[in-house]
Motif scaffolding. Structure first.
Motif, PDB file in Angstrom:
ATOM      1  N   UNK A 142      44.625 -21.584  89.958  1.00  0.00           N
ATOM      2  CA  UNK A 142      45.256 -21.784  88.660  1.00  0.00           C
ATOM      3  C   UNK A 142      44.410 -22.696  87.776  1.00  0.00           C
ATOM      4  N   UNK A 143      44.569 -22.526  86.485  1.00  0.00           N
ATOM      5  CA  UNK A 143      43.819 -23.299  85.500  1.00  0.00           C
ATOM      6  C   UNK A 143      44.738 -23.626  84.337  1.00  0.00           C
ATOM      7  N   UNK A 144      44.744 -24.900  83.949  1.00  0.00           N
ATOM      8  CA  UNK A 144      45.622 -25.360  82.864  1.00  0.00           C
ATOM      9  C   UNK A 144      47.074 -24.936  83.115  1.00  0.00           C
ATOM     10  N   UNK A 145      47.502 -25.077  84.374  1.00  0.00           N
ATOM     11  CA  UNK A 145      48.876 -24.801  84.794  1.00  0.00           C
ATOM     12  C   UNK A 145      49.269 -23.322  84.695  1.00  0.00           C
ATOM     13  N   UNK A 146      48.288 -22.435  84.630  1.00  0.00           N
ATOM     14  CA  UNK A 146      48.565 -21.001  84.621  1.00  0.00           C
ATOM     15  C   UNK A 146      47.822 -20.332  85.762  1.00  0.00           C
ATOM     16  N   UNK A 147      48.487 -19.427  86.468  1.00  0.00           N
ATOM     17  CA  UNK A 147      47.868 -18.716  87.584  1.00  0.00           C
ATOM     18  C   UNK A 147      46.786 -17.786  87.074  1.00  0.00           C
ATOM     19  N   UNK A 148      45.588 -17.891  87.659  1.00  0.00           N
ATOM     20  CA  UNK A 148      44.493 -16.977  87.314  1.00  0.00           C
ATOM     21  C   UNK A 148      44.335 -15.875  88.350  1.00  0.00           C
ATOM     22  N   UNK A 149      44.671 -16.157  89.596  1.00  0.00           N
ATOM     23  CA  UNK A 149      44.664 -15.135  90.648  1.00  0.00           C
ATOM     24  C   UNK A 149      45.494 -15.644  91.817  1.00  0.00           C
ATOM     25  N   UNK A 150      46.043 -14.700  92.588  1.00  0.00           N
ATOM     26  CA  UNK A 150      46.888 -15.075  93.725  1.00  0.00           C
ATOM     27  C   UNK A 150      46.884 -13.962  94.752  1.00  0.00           C
ATOM     28  N   UNK A 151      47.041 -14.329  96.013  1.00  0.00           N
ATOM     29  CA  UNK A 151      47.120 -13.330  97.069  1.00  0.00           C
ATOM     30  C   UNK A 151      47.885 -13.906  98.255  1.00  0.00           C
ATOM     31  N   UNK A 152      48.386 -13.014  99.092  1.00  0.00           N
ATOM     32  CA  UNK A 152      49.044 -13.381 100.340  1.00  0.00           C
ATOM     33  C   UNK A 152      48.293 -12.705 101.469  1.00  0.00           C
ATOM     34  N   UNK A 153      47.865 -13.490 102.455  1.00  0.00           N
ATOM     35  CA  UNK A 153      47.075 -12.963 103.562  1.00  0.00           C
ATOM     36  C   UNK A 153      47.887 -13.018 104.854  1.00  0.00           C
TER      37      UNK A 153
END
Length: 298
Positions: A142-153
């Motif tokens: 996340x950057x500036x309190x916003x998600x830029x990418x996410x995943x579940x492994x």
């Protein structure tokens, strides 16, 4: 208003009771059961015995809430029911036996709720979030309190232990195999290539590692920060695999004696891959995110 939130996890099943009003909430009670549901999975199927463990635990939590005259109980499951082939059957059986509905969160939903619960209430503005559970771990950039990418492994502290370790502590060969497997999973992550110096850690594994860090490095009990170097030193300590190591773990985190090393393998692999310098163990996470999003509608 008062409600109970139950996290039906692969390693632990947790009940948290909250009082909330408007946009504010506070934790009243936290109860944990080391159910180890991941240990009841064979060939991708959660056994009848595992489903029964879940039913008994949820029924006991419902009775506890009844004693407190709390009518609202919300139950969600993560990798414990998400990563099995008989998800529908398990959810239906739990509902038929206990009368309790269970929402099975997708990996993306779990990652987003962990972020909402752990980072948004005053965390650092740019970094990584790692939620290491028993059966999966969620990684959010996340950057500036916003998600830029996410995943579940699909790898967690308990599932890693179950898959690779034959004894109480992993051998050098087993540690090497676990590390290679985690690296392989990270290669598939949508956060690949990201560099972040700060990491917010969520889940029982990271809280247990923080307790061990406080104990080993003689830090103030309220400390929640660990450096990458401290975590490397903890790994060296846990690799020794002797009586002193066992005593140290039993003192700091007795209920995680078998999953602490696999969990640390995951965390240190993430630290190395993303250039993390400092880890903060969050006191909140997916349950608080679920409360805010699903119940309080924030």
């Amino acid at each position: 208003m008062i409600c109970g939130i139950v996290d039906l996890g692969s390693n632990t099943i947790r009940l948290s009771i909250y009082h909330w009003e408007g946009q504010d909430f506070r934790l009243l009670l936290n109860k944990k059961t080391m159910a180890g549901l991941a240990g009841y999975v064979q060939g991708g199927v959660l056994s009848d015995s595992g489903i029964l463990v879940a039913c008994r635990t949820l029924s006991s939590y419902r009775a506890l809430l009844d004693n407190f005259q709390v009518s609202k109980m919300h139950v969600f499951a993560t990798a414990s029911l998400r990563n099995i082939s008989n998800t529908g059957e398990a959810v239906e059986t739990i509902r038929d036996v206990t009368g309790i509905p269970v929402e099975v969160l997708s990996g993306d939903a779990e990652a987003a709720l962990s972020f909402k619960g752990a980072v948004l209430p005053g965390g650092v503005s740019t970094g990584l979030l790692a939620d290491i559970g028993g059966g999966s771990f969620e990684l959010v950039s996340y950057e500036d309190m916003s998600i830029t990418s996410a995943c579940s492994l699909p790898v967690g502290s308990l599932s890693l232990y179950t898959r690779f370790v034959n004894g109480l502590f992993p051998t050098p060969e087993e540690r090497k195999a676990m590390r290679a497997y985690v690296e392989e999973q990270l290669d598939r992550a949508r956060t690949a290539g990201v560099r972040r110096s700060r990491l917010c850690g969520v889940g029982g594994t990271i809280r247990a590692l923080n307790k061990l860090s406080v104990d080993v490095f003689h830090k103030p009990p309220e400390s929640r920060s660990m450096t990458a170097e401290e975590l490397r030193e903890l790994y060296k300590l846990l690799k020794k695999d002797g009586r002193d190591t066992l005593r140290q773990i039993l003192h700091a985190a007795p209920d995680r004696v078998h999953t602490l090393v696999p969990g640390l393998v995951i965390l240190n692999t993430v630290i190395k891959a993303y250039g993390v310098e400092q880890v903060t163990a969050s006191a909140s996470g997916v349950r608080e995110g679920y409360l805010m999003d699903r119940v309080m509608k924030l």
